[in-house]
Design a protein around this motif. Structure first.
Motif, PDB file in Angstrom:
ATOM      1  N   ARG A 157      -2.107   3.655  -2.017  1.00 28.74           N
ATOM      2  CA  ARG A 157      -2.455   2.572  -1.098  1.00 28.74           C
ATOM      3  C   ARG A 157      -3.848   2.734  -0.515  1.00 28.74           C
ATOM      4  NH1 ARG A 157       3.102   3.104  -0.027  1.00 28.74           N
ATOM      5  NH2 ARG A 157       2.782   4.533   1.730  1.00 28.74           N
ATOM      6  N   ASP A 160      -8.023   1.110  -2.477  1.00 31.96           N
ATOM      7  CA  ASP A 160      -8.897  -0.053  -2.300  1.00 31.96           C
ATOM      8  C   ASP A 160     -10.123   0.261  -1.429  1.00 31.96           C
ATOM      9  OD1 ASP A 160      -7.662   0.184   0.156  1.00 31.96           O
ATOM     10  OD2 ASP A 160      -6.846  -1.849   0.196  1.00 31.96           O
ATOM     11  N   GLN A 161     -10.201   1.485  -0.896  1.00 36.38           N
ATOM     12  CA  GLN A 161     -11.369   1.882  -0.107  1.00 36.38           C
ATOM     13  C   GLN A 161     -12.553   2.291  -0.985  1.00 36.38           C
ATOM     14  OE1 GLN A 161     -10.382   4.998   2.736  1.00 36.38           O
ATOM     15  NE2 GLN A 161      -8.252   4.307   2.805  1.00 36.38           N
ATOM     16  N   GLY A 215      -5.131   0.784  -9.620  1.00 30.28           N
ATOM     17  CA  GLY A 215      -6.539   0.594  -9.936  1.00 30.28           C
ATOM     18  C   GLY A 215      -7.311   1.844 -10.279  1.00 30.28           C
TER      19      GLY A 215
END
Length: 247
Positions: A157, A160-161, A215
């Motif tokens: 989680r 996405d940073q 990702g």
């Protein structure tokens, strides 16, 4: 080489150092007015500072105009390391900071041998290790060590940073050189890159699938199996080399 200290109290040509570092400079190093040190503001700006006086638990300075730290890499790297047993995490922190990591984030996953125990207390020590390593190797920022993430889902989680997440997997993956060449940072920003390595037990197959779905780019580390304390440092060294930060 002048001694190096971190402080945020720098403005209008003056600066103040407090706490343990002030005690070290005044009492251990026996500094005196007129001596010079390097002060870092933690944001990759350094200052040549001349001692002007001492107070209770403080040292005061006159500072010259700041200049960018030459020690900071052109990529911002976070090491996401599976929590190892014994003192291996300390090694990863110390040497990771020396090699240019900006953040270290330990995590627990399915095959971790270590179990959570007094993590807040240990985190204070880990951040002291990062501070001492940063001063020793001449960093211009103060790398931080986060409290451990509780499971691999929390790791995914966080992806996405980053502009690029390298999931290091013993079953192999894409060439590191290729992935770095294809990575694109945000306009005017450093490439934000995460390196994800496992603990002693490695990763479960479903964790590798989770990483890919979140990702991450799966990358291999060659034909040899690297120890959990070796893998993050090996990949970090390779990243720094391929991005021109070990030249």
């Amino acid at each position: 080489m002048p001694h190096r200290y971190f402080t945020t109290e720098i403005s209008d040509g003056t600066a103040t150092l407090r706490g343990a570092d002030a005690h070290h400079l005044a009492r251990v190093m026996r500094a005196k007015p007129g001596d010079t040190v390097i002060l870092c503001d933690g944001s990759a700006v350094e200052y040549t500072a001349t001692i002007t006086g001492f107070g209770e638990d403080r040292v005061d300075f006159a500072v010259e105009p700041g200049y960018p730290s030459a020690a900071e890499p052109t990529v911002e790297v976070t090491l996401l390391a599976g929590y190892p047993k014994q003192d291996k995490l300390e090694q990863i922190i110390k040497h990771g900071v020396e090699l240019g990591a900006a953040h270290i984030v330990p995590f627990f996953s399915r095959y971790c041998v270590a179990a959570p125990k007094k993590e807040e207390q240990k985190n204070e020590r880990y951040n002291r290790i990062a501070l001492e390593a940063a001063k020793q190797c001449g960093r211009g920022v103060l790398p931080d060590v986060a409290l451990p993430l509780p499971n691999f889902g929390a790791v995914c989680r966080s992806f996405d940073q980053y502009d690029l997440v390298l999931f290091c997997y013993e079953c192999g993956g894409a060439p590191l050189r290729q992935l770095l060449a294809e990575a694109k940072p945000a306009d005017g920003q450093k490439l934000r890159l995460a390196i994800v390595t496992g603990a002693e037990g490695g990763f479960a197959a479903e964790e590798a699938e989770m990483a890919a779905k979140a990702g991450a780019k799966t990358v291999g580390l060659g034909p040899r199996i690297l120890r959990c304390e070796t893998a993050p440092l090996a990949v970090l060294s390779a990243v720094m080399t391929l991005t021109g930060n070990l030249e």
